[in-house]
Scaffold this motif. Structure first.
Motif, PDB file in Angstrom:
ATOM      1  N   PHE A  70      79.005  58.847  32.307  1.00  0.00           N
ATOM      2  CA  PHE A  70      77.711  58.533  31.713  1.00  0.00           C
ATOM      3  C   PHE A  70      77.564  57.019  31.491  1.00  0.00           C
ATOM      4  CE2 PHE A  70      75.698  57.610  27.629  1.00  0.00           C
ATOM      5  CZ  PHE A  70      74.389  57.933  27.956  1.00  0.00           C
ATOM      6  N   ALA A  71      78.514  56.434  30.760  1.00  0.00           N
ATOM      7  CA  ALA A  71      78.340  55.041  30.352  1.00  0.00           C
ATOM      8  C   ALA A  71      78.524  54.078  31.521  1.00  0.00           C
ATOM      9  CB  ALA A  71      79.323  54.694  29.230  1.00  0.00           C
ATOM     10  N   SER A  72      79.556  54.303  32.344  1.00  0.00           N
ATOM     11  CA  SER A  72      79.814  53.292  33.367  1.00  0.00           C
ATOM     12  C   SER A  72      78.758  53.336  34.466  1.00  0.00           C
ATOM     13  CB  SER A  72      81.222  53.421  33.934  1.00  0.00           C
ATOM     14  OG  SER A  72      81.394  54.671  34.496  1.00  0.00           O
ATOM     15  N   LEU A  73      78.242  54.514  34.754  1.00  0.00           N
ATOM     16  CA  LEU A  73      77.215  54.594  35.787  1.00  0.00           C
ATOM     17  C   LEU A  73      75.910  53.978  35.300  1.00  0.00           C
ATOM     18  CD1 LEU A  73      77.143  55.546  38.597  1.00  0.00           C
ATOM     19  CD2 LEU A  73      76.369  57.767  37.852  1.00  0.00           C
ATOM     20  N   ALA A  74      75.501  54.333  34.071  1.00  0.00           N
ATOM     21  CA  ALA A  74      74.270  53.746  33.525  1.00  0.00           C
ATOM     22  C   ALA A  74      74.410  52.228  33.462  1.00  0.00           C
ATOM     23  CB  ALA A  74      73.979  54.334  32.144  1.00  0.00           C
ATOM     24  N   LEU A  75      75.602  51.767  33.057  1.00  0.00           N
ATOM     25  CA  LEU A  75      75.844  50.323  32.973  1.00  0.00           C
ATOM     26  C   LEU A  75      75.682  49.670  34.347  1.00  0.00           C
ATOM     27  CD1 LEU A  75      76.821  47.919  31.250  1.00  0.00           C
ATOM     28  CD2 LEU A  75      79.150  48.544  31.815  1.00  0.00           C
ATOM     29  N   GLY A  76      76.298  50.312  35.368  1.00  0.00           N
ATOM     30  CA  GLY A  76      76.202  49.778  36.734  1.00  0.00           C
ATOM     31  C   GLY A  76      74.742  49.643  37.162  1.00  0.00           C
ATOM     32  N   ILE A  77      73.945  50.653  36.831  1.00  0.00           N
ATOM     33  CA  ILE A  77      72.537  50.626  37.262  1.00  0.00           C
ATOM     34  C   ILE A  77      71.760  49.536  36.506  1.00  0.00           C
ATOM     35  CG2 ILE A  77      70.384  51.972  37.456  1.00  0.00           C
ATOM     36  CD1 ILE A  77      72.605  52.942  39.302  1.00  0.00           C
ATOM     37  N   VAL A  78      72.008  49.412  35.203  1.00  0.00           N
ATOM     38  CA  VAL A  78      71.316  48.350  34.439  1.00  0.00           C
ATOM     39  C   VAL A  78      71.691  46.998  35.032  1.00  0.00           C
ATOM     40  CG1 VAL A  78      71.007  47.264  32.187  1.00  0.00           C
ATOM     41  CG2 VAL A  78      71.391  49.687  32.303  1.00  0.00           C
ATOM     42  N   GLN A  79      72.981  46.840  35.329  1.00  0.00           N
ATOM     43  CA  GLN A  79      73.410  45.543  35.877  1.00  0.00           C
ATOM     44  C   GLN A  79      72.782  45.288  37.247  1.00  0.00           C
ATOM     45  OE1 GLN A  79      77.621  46.144  35.530  1.00  0.00           O
ATOM     46  NE2 GLN A  79      77.748  45.058  33.569  1.00  0.00           N
ATOM     47  N   LEU A  80      72.704  46.371  38.061  1.00  0.00           N
ATOM     48  CA  LEU A  80      72.086  46.229  39.385  1.00  0.00           C
ATOM     49  C   LEU A  80      70.644  45.767  39.259  1.00  0.00           C
ATOM     50  CD1 LEU A  80      73.002  49.220  41.716  1.00  0.00           C
ATOM     51  CD2 LEU A  80      73.229  46.792  42.146  1.00  0.00           C
ATOM     52  N   GLY A  81      69.932  46.385  38.299  1.00  0.00           N
ATOM     53  CA  GLY A  81      68.537  46.011  38.060  1.00  0.00           C
ATOM     54  C   GLY A  81      68.425  44.528  37.751  1.00  0.00           C
ATOM     55  N   ASN A  82      69.376  44.057  36.979  1.00  0.00           N
ATOM     56  CA  ASN A  82      69.376  42.644  36.621  1.00  0.00           C
ATOM     57  C   ASN A  82      69.631  41.758  37.811  1.00  0.00           C
ATOM     58  OD1 ASN A  82      68.864  42.605  34.035  1.00  0.00           O
ATOM     59  ND2 ASN A  82      70.979  42.640  33.337  1.00  0.00           N
ATOM     60  N   ILE A  83      70.604  42.220  38.616  1.00  0.00           N
ATOM     61  CA  ILE A  83      70.975  41.431  39.790  1.00  0.00           C
ATOM     62  C   ILE A  83      69.753  41.282  40.691  1.00  0.00           C
ATOM     63  CG2 ILE A  83      72.375  41.443  41.880  1.00  0.00           C
ATOM     64  CD1 ILE A  83      74.420  43.079  40.233  1.00  0.00           C
ATOM     65  N   LEU A 176      74.614  65.050  35.044  1.00  0.00           N
ATOM     66  CA  LEU A 176      74.958  63.891  34.215  1.00  0.00           C
ATOM     67  C   LEU A 176      74.842  62.607  35.039  1.00  0.00           C
ATOM     68  CD1 LEU A 176      76.110  63.242  31.359  1.00  0.00           C
ATOM     69  CD2 LEU A 176      78.331  63.058  32.472  1.00  0.00           C
ATOM     70  N   ILE A 177      75.278  62.684  36.299  1.00  0.00           N
ATOM     71  CA  ILE A 177      75.186  61.517  37.182  1.00  0.00           C
ATOM     72  C   ILE A 177      73.717  61.119  37.330  1.00  0.00           C
ATOM     73  CG2 ILE A 177      75.481  60.749  39.588  1.00  0.00           C
ATOM     74  CD1 ILE A 177      78.098  62.265  39.665  1.00  0.00           C
ATOM     75  N   LEU A 178      72.862  62.117  37.603  1.00  0.00           N
ATOM     76  CA  LEU A 178      71.443  61.824  37.776  1.00  0.00           C
ATOM     77  C   LEU A 178      70.852  61.260  36.486  1.00  0.00           C
ATOM     78  CD1 LEU A 178      68.951  61.907  39.549  1.00  0.00           C
ATOM     79  CD2 LEU A 178      68.506  64.219  38.763  1.00  0.00           C
ATOM     80  N   PHE A 179      71.229  61.863  35.365  1.00  0.00           N
ATOM     81  CA  PHE A 179      70.696  61.407  34.074  1.00  0.00           C
ATOM     82  C   PHE A 179      71.121  59.955  33.805  1.00  0.00           C
ATOM     83  CE2 PHE A 179      70.894  61.175  29.353  1.00  0.00           C
ATOM     84  CZ  PHE A 179      69.532  61.308  29.119  1.00  0.00           C
ATOM     85  N   ALA A 180      72.396  59.662  34.102  1.00  0.00           N
ATOM     86  CA  ALA A 180      72.891  58.296  33.863  1.00  0.00           C
ATOM     87  C   ALA A 180      72.139  57.294  34.741  1.00  0.00           C
ATOM     88  CB  ALA A 180      74.387  58.229  34.134  1.00  0.00           C
ATOM     89  N   ILE A 181      71.842  57.689  35.993  1.00  0.00           N
ATOM     90  CA  ILE A 181      71.105  56.788  36.894  1.00  0.00           C
ATOM     91  C   ILE A 181      69.700  56.555  36.332  1.00  0.00           C
ATOM     92  CG2 ILE A 181      70.103  56.556  39.221  1.00  0.00           C
ATOM     93  CD1 ILE A 181      72.569  58.013  40.302  1.00  0.00           C
ATOM     94  N   LEU A 182      69.053  57.648  35.882  1.00  0.00           N
ATOM     95  CA  LEU A 182      67.706  57.518  35.316  1.00  0.00           C
ATOM     96  C   LEU A 182      67.708  56.625  34.079  1.00  0.00           C
ATOM     97  CD1 LEU A 182      66.398  61.195  35.624  1.00  0.00           C
ATOM     98  CD2 LEU A 182      65.544  59.174  36.826  1.00  0.00           C
ATOM     99  N   LEU A 183      68.720  56.856  33.248  1.00  0.00           N
ATOM    100  CA  LEU A 183      68.814  56.091  32.005  1.00  0.00           C
ATOM    101  C   LEU A 183      69.019  54.604  32.312  1.00  0.00           C
ATOM    102  CD1 LEU A 183      68.839  57.217  29.096  1.00  0.00           C
ATOM    103  CD2 LEU A 183      71.273  56.792  29.093  1.00  0.00           C
ATOM    104  N   GLY A 184      69.881  54.336  33.276  1.00  0.00           N
ATOM    105  CA  GLY A 184      70.126  52.945  33.675  1.00  0.00           C
ATOM    106  C   GLY A 184      68.843  52.316  34.196  1.00  0.00           C
ATOM    107  N   ALA A 185      68.108  53.088  35.041  1.00  0.00           N
ATOM    108  CA  ALA A 185      66.852  52.580  35.599  1.00  0.00           C
ATOM    109  C   ALA A 185      65.868  52.317  34.465  1.00  0.00           C
ATOM    110  CB  ALA A 185      66.272  53.582  36.593  1.00  0.00           C
TER     111      ALA A 185
END
Ligand code: ASP
Length: 431
Positions: A70-83, A176-185
């Motif tokens: 949950f946390a590391s995937l959402a984090l990766g997506i937030v960081q990607l958005g920033n990048i 959970l993977i999908l939810f984490a991606i959505l949350l990160g987005a």
């Protein structure tokens, strides 16, 4: 650095544990041919002491699967958005990372299908493995049926059940993977100050879970020989051959990806000779191999890229730290291979559709892997569960994981340096 020395010592002890477990296992099986009592005593000890002990190690990894994914995937997506917001250089770098990981997994899956290292077991050994290692997990026949039913309806059910919490309780990872991606987005859409707080929260959870993985690894020098010895005395030497075949297949694919795919990029995007290039970065490759940690190799890769390859400070300072956390093509490749190998060992057929899903999930989960020894283990457990493959199967490869960790980290870091070079020479937007 003392933590690097500790990591070295731990790796040496795990590898010695592996050798001791294998040698003792072979001796016990050999002796058992003449004195069957010895073998049955060893099987008893495995069942009641060694295997449960190995399970403690495994369960520590299972503990962290849900919060870590949950946390590391959402984090990766937030960081990607920033990048992506950082402009074309960042976007191209991330695109290159994705492409490399996808190619790595693709190569891994193709080779595993062709070589089929887990399929060489005879029916008797396969039955033993199922009964010994599936344990309280679901029965393999049911799993097989579920794999065959993959269509649009089941995909929606798999990824979007009506009740997310219930799926988490049932250890279903896909929603959970999908939810984490959505949350990160969603996180990337927040106002800057709140996004930073959100990112910090996710990185704290990720850090905590990673520390638990480190605790688990402290048990590895004892759990590895216990698990490998148990597997040999309870399942037989055929399994050992399959495992060796798996290790060789993984190493072969990693070598092809590192020295093949990367050489193609070097030839295509730069004027450099691949042989010369790999020779000049050998200090990086050796450091990655001996530390099994992308993070620990970062200082060496920065120094070599700047001073030996001549990558500019700005490009290396941006691409390499990002690559150490995101660009895990060796890890992605390995994750795909492990899932397929364990499926083969259990006689579970993963359809083409499932393997395409596997390719996507391994790429996402590799982004979420921490650049430390064994960082991918909890995520591999999550992937196995996602494909209805009993996660207990992870016990089968734990013995050889450290060895393959050294190899996959070398690929991870080698690909980072190649990417930094290409970005610096070719992909940097004209100023
Ligand atoms: N050890 C790897 C790295 O640091 C991560 C993993 O695959 O376990 O790059």
């Amino acid at each position: 650095m003392s933590s690097e020395n500790e990591s070295h010592r731990l790796a040496t002890r795990i590898l010695w544990g592996l050798v001791a477990g294998i040698v003792l296992g072979i001796i016990t099986v050999g002796t058992g041919r003449f004195f069957p009592g010895v073998l049955s005593a060893a099987q008893n000890a495995s069942e009641h002491v060694l295997n449960p002990f190995g399970q403690v190690f495994l369960r520590l990894l299972f503990f962290v699967v849900i919060p870590l994914v949950f946390a590391s995937l959402a984090l990766g997506i937030v960081q990607l958005g920033n990048i992506a917001k950082l402009g074309p250089l960042a976007g191209r770098t991330a695109g290159f990372f994705f492409m490399n990981m996808a190619i790595g997994v693709f190569l891994g899956l193709i080779m595993m299908n062709i070589l089929n290292p887990g399929g060489s077991l005879d029916a008797d050994t396969q039955e033993k493995l199922k009964s010994e290692f599936v344990g309280q997990a679901q029965n393999v026949e049911e799993v097989r049926k579920n794999q065959a039913k993959l269509n649009f309806n089941t995909l929606v059910e798999m990824f979007m059940p009506r009740n997310l919490m219930q799926s988490v309780v049932n250890f279903q990872i896909l929603p959970l993977i999908l939810f984490a991606i959505l949350l990160g987005a969603a996180g990337t859409q927040m106002a800057e100050a709140r996004r930073q707080r959100f990112e910090e929260f996710l990185s704290i959870v990720t850090e905590l879970m990673t520390k638990i993985v480190r605790f688990a690894l402290l048990l590895a020098p004892y759990a590895v020989p216990a698990l490998i010895f148990s597997a040999i005395v309870r399942v037989g030497l055929d399994f050992l051959l399959s495992l060796m075949f798996f290790v060789l297949a993984c190493v072969l694919i990693m070598v092809i990806h590192l020295f093949g795919t990367m050489s193609v990029w070097l030839k295509l995007f730069t004027k450099r000779s691949p042989i010369q290039f790999f020779r000049s970065i050998r200090a990086v490759l050796i450091t990655a191999f001996s530390t099994s940690s992308s993070n620990a190799t970062l200082p060496t890769s920065l120094q070599v890229s700047r001073e030996v390859i001549g990558v500019s400070n700005s490009t290396s300072g941006f691409v390499l730290p990002l690559g150490a956390t995101m660009n895990m093509s060796g890890t992605a490749l390995y994750e795909g291979c492990v899932v397929l190998f364990i499926a083969q060992v259990y006689g579970i057929d993963l359809s083409i559709g499932s393997q395409v899903t596997l390719l996507l999930l391994t790429v996402f989960s590799a982004i979420a892997v921490a650049g430390i020894p064994g960082g991918s283990l909890p995520l591999i457990a999550g992937l196995l569960i996602s494909f209805n493959i009993p996660a207990e199967g992870l016990a089968l490869i734990l013995g050889v994981d450290r060895l393959l960790d050294m190899a996959r980290t070398t690929v991870n870091v080698g690909a980072d340096v190649v990417t930094a070079t290409i970005v610096d020479e070719k992909l940097k937007p004209a100023t």
